[in-house]
Design an enzyme around this catalytic site. Structure first.
Site, PDB file in Angstrom:
ATOM      1  N   ASP A  70      -3.757   4.434   9.324  1.00  0.00           N
ATOM      2  CA  ASP A  70      -5.130   4.887   9.049  1.00  0.00           C
ATOM      3  C   ASP A  70      -5.585   4.427   7.662  1.00  0.00           C
ATOM      4  OD1 ASP A  70      -3.598   6.638   7.585  1.00  0.00           O
ATOM      5  OD2 ASP A  70      -4.455   8.468   8.449  1.00  0.00           O
TER       6      ASP A  70
ATOM      7  N   GLU B  14       7.206   8.661   2.197  1.00  0.00           N
ATOM      8  CA  GLU B  14       6.283   8.032   1.243  1.00  0.00           C
ATOM      9  C   GLU B  14       6.362   8.694  -0.130  1.00  0.00           C
ATOM     10  OE1 GLU B  14       2.306   7.217   2.627  1.00  0.00           O
ATOM     11  OE2 GLU B  14       1.639   6.563   0.636  1.00  0.00           O
TER      12      GLU B  14
HETATM   13  O1  KIV Z   1      -1.794   4.254   6.972  1.00  0.00           O
HETATM   14  C1  KIV Z   1      -0.852   3.590   6.521  1.00  0.00           C
HETATM   15  O2  KIV Z   1      -0.977   2.391   6.210  1.00  0.00           O
HETATM   16  C2  KIV Z   1       0.435   4.265   6.370  1.00  0.00           C
HETATM   17  C3  KIV Z   1       1.504   3.533   5.617  1.00  0.00           C
HETATM   18  C4  KIV Z   1       1.235   3.608   4.161  1.00  0.00           C
HETATM   19  C5  KIV Z   1       2.842   4.070   5.929  1.00  0.00           C
HETATM   20  O3  KIV Z   1       0.587   5.353   6.809  1.00  0.00           O
END
Ligand code: KIV
Length: 260
Positions: A44, A182
């Site tokens: 997202d 994360e």
């Molecule tokens: O939305 C995204 O790109 C993510 C990554 C940072 C893991 O969730």
């Protein structure tokens, strides 16, 4: 042959690192797939890198589906996972089933990802996996909670560390096939990775995870500002700017098109 979830678990057991990148459209997906990326995430982060929003909150389920379908058209090998966007799953397990079902039916993605852990999200993960929908979890810095947690490293107190560890365990017990970690302390990511039978994919979580993910726009230097843990492998912004300026100069001086 396409990469499967079973393959990811096997790679964890073999100690073979899993390579993950995000994609938001057909050409990027095709390039990542041909370069041998194992798992492509329609994150997202689409909201910020492709749609120009400040946070991931505004992106809708319809927009995620639109982009995930384009990504899937460019992919032959990699496992494609699509994020459930903010408020498309937090209301209830029924809402999550409906949203995840739409992603699997309307795109060729093989799994969904959602943020958060214990207890409500873990219960939702159990319902989704029981319905046959593979789920990837995401703990630590969860951008959909930016207004509560900020964009800073998580897990810096004993309490926060044990909460993140318990969330990861609960997600794995609920049937998640992998978990994104994360921006958490590296020793905490190492502990979680050692504890779980499913792969951990780190972003700003150190080298001891079972795989790594980056937002591809950061890797390519397309974003104006990158998070501290990202690495820019090439800087495309000035290259694209130069190409566009060269084209504009050629058009204005009637150097393009050339008469043959
Ligand atoms: O939305 C995204 O790109 C993510 C990554 C940072 C893991 O969730």
């Amino acid at each position: 042959m396409s990469i499967t979830i079973k393959q990811l678990i096997k790679w964890k057991q073999q100690g073979r690192e899993i390579v993950v990148l995000t994609a938001w459209d057909y050409p990027i997906a095709e390039i990542l797939d041909e370069a041998g990326v194992d798992l492509i995430l329609v994150g997202d982060s689409l909201a910020t890198v492709a749609l120009g929003h400040q946070t991931t909150l505004p992106v809708t389920l319809d927009q995620m589906i639109h982009h995930a379908a384009a990504v899937c058209r460019g992919v032959k090998q990699a496992l494609v996972v699509c994020d459930l966007p903010f408020l498309s799953y937090q209301e209830s397990a029924a809402q999550a089933l409906h949203s995840a079902g739409r992603i699997l039916k309307e795109t060729n993605a093989k799994a969904i990802k959602l943020e958060g852990g214990y207890p409500a999200i873990a219960e939702t993960v159990a319902k989704l996996t029981t319905a046959g929908i593979p789920v990837m979890g995401h703990v630590g810095l969860t951008p959909q909670s930016v207004h509560r947690l900020g964009y800073k490293q998580q897990g810096n107190t004993d309490l926060a560390r044990s909460r993140i560890m318990n969330e990861a365990i609960a997600l794995a017990q609920a049937g998640a096939f992998a978990i994104i970690l994360e921006h958490i302390p590296h020793d905490l990511a190492a502990e979680i990775t050692a504890k779980l039978a499913i792969p951990t994919i780190g972003i700003g979580a150190g080298v001891d995870c079972d795989g790594q993910v980056l937002v591809t726009a950061d890797l390519l230097g397309l974003t104006k500002k990158q998070p501290p843990f990202a690495k820019t492998y090439t800087n495309l912004r000035p290259i694209v700017t130069q190409a566009v300026e060269n084209y504009a100069a050629d058009v204005r001086s009637r150097q393009f098109p050339k008469l043959d």
